[in-house]
Design a protein around this motif. Structure first.
Motif, PDB file in Angstrom:
ATOM      1  N   LEU A 207     -55.265  39.186 -19.634  1.00  0.00           N
ATOM      2  CA  LEU A 207     -55.386  38.011 -18.777  1.00  0.00           C
ATOM      3  C   LEU A 207     -56.661  37.256 -19.118  1.00  0.00           C
ATOM      4  O   LEU A 207     -57.734  37.853 -19.213  1.00  0.00           O
ATOM      5  CB  LEU A 207     -55.450  38.443 -17.303  1.00  0.00           C
TER       6      LEU A 207
ATOM      7  N   ARG B 221     -58.662  35.141 -17.222  1.00  0.00           N
ATOM      8  CA  ARG B 221     -58.764  34.809 -15.803  1.00  0.00           C
ATOM      9  C   ARG B 221     -59.426  33.461 -15.510  1.00  0.00           C
ATOM     10  O   ARG B 221     -59.059  32.779 -14.561  1.00  0.00           O
ATOM     11  CB  ARG B 221     -59.505  35.925 -15.065  1.00  0.00           C
TER      12      ARG B 221
ATOM     13  N   CYS C  65     -57.094  30.613 -14.832  1.00  0.00           N
ATOM     14  CA  CYS C  65     -56.086  30.786 -13.781  1.00  0.00           C
ATOM     15  C   CYS C  65     -56.134  29.621 -12.797  1.00  0.00           C
ATOM     16  O   CYS C  65     -57.207  29.194 -12.368  1.00  0.00           O
ATOM     17  CB  CYS C  65     -56.323  32.101 -13.043  1.00  0.00           C
TER      18      CYS C  65
ATOM     19  N   CYS D 162     -47.391  35.396 -11.062  1.00  0.00           N
ATOM     20  CA  CYS D 162     -47.541  36.745 -11.619  1.00  0.00           C
ATOM     21  C   CYS D 162     -47.411  37.798 -10.514  1.00  0.00           C
ATOM     22  O   CYS D 162     -46.788  38.842 -10.719  1.00  0.00           O
ATOM     23  CB  CYS D 162     -48.848  36.896 -12.372  1.00  0.00           C
TER      24      CYS D 162
ATOM     25  N   TRP E  33     -50.449  42.878 -10.125  1.00  0.00           N
ATOM     26  CA  TRP E  33     -51.187  41.644  -9.894  1.00  0.00           C
ATOM     27  C   TRP E  33     -51.479  41.443  -8.418  1.00  0.00           C
ATOM     28  O   TRP E  33     -50.679  41.802  -7.567  1.00  0.00           O
ATOM     29  CB  TRP E  33     -50.385  40.445 -10.413  1.00  0.00           C
TER      30      TRP E  33
ATOM     31  N   LEU F 195     -55.874  41.194 -12.338  1.00  0.00           N
ATOM     32  CA  LEU F 195     -55.053  42.161 -13.067  1.00  0.00           C
ATOM     33  C   LEU F 195     -55.541  43.545 -12.663  1.00  0.00           C
ATOM     34  O   LEU F 195     -56.626  43.976 -13.070  1.00  0.00           O
ATOM     35  CB  LEU F 195     -55.179  41.940 -14.575  1.00  0.00           C
TER      36      LEU F 195
ATOM     37  N   CYS G 176     -46.004  32.155 -16.020  1.00  0.00           N
ATOM     38  CA  CYS G 176     -47.350  31.578 -15.928  1.00  0.00           C
ATOM     39  C   CYS G 176     -47.381  30.167 -16.529  1.00  0.00           C
ATOM     40  O   CYS G 176     -47.154  30.000 -17.737  1.00  0.00           O
ATOM     41  CB  CYS G 176     -48.362  32.472 -16.655  1.00  0.00           C
TER      42      CYS G 176
ATOM     43  N   ILE H 184     -51.452  34.850 -19.716  1.00  0.00           N
ATOM     44  CA  ILE H 184     -51.059  36.259 -19.662  1.00  0.00           C
ATOM     45  C   ILE H 184     -50.353  36.602 -20.969  1.00  0.00           C
ATOM     46  O   ILE H 184     -49.454  35.874 -21.400  1.00  0.00           O
ATOM     47  CB  ILE H 184     -50.104  36.519 -18.478  1.00  0.00           C
TER      48      ILE H 184
END
Length: 75
Positions: A6, A8, A11, A17, A25, A36, A65, A70
């Motif tokens: 991931l 992150r 995000c 997820c 998740w 994660l 996603c 991911i």
């Protein structure tokens, strides 16, 4: 074995997820981004190795996603 990675920082907190693979998740209450579960961080990438039984759910999370952060690989 399956490796899940991931990125992150990118995000957007869409929660897809978590819906696809709730065992791996979770959403952070601090910043609204995904976590994660069980992953180790290295240079902004979070990685965890899991059993083959988690492959399908996490592959669905990868495909869902919208920002493509991911990656799921069978090793």
């Amino acid at each position: 074995m399956v490796t899940i990675t991931l990125q992150r920082a990118k995000c957007i907190g869409c929660n897809y997820c978590c819906e696809m693979a709730a065992d791996r998740w979770a959403m952070s209450k601090k910043d609204g981004k995904t976590v994660l579960i069980g992953a180790k961080e290295k240079r902004g990438f979070y990685t965890v190795r899991v059993g083959d039984h988690e492959y399908e759910d996490n592959k669905r999370a990868e495909k869902a996603c919208p920002v493509n952060i991911i990656k799921v690989k069978s090793v």
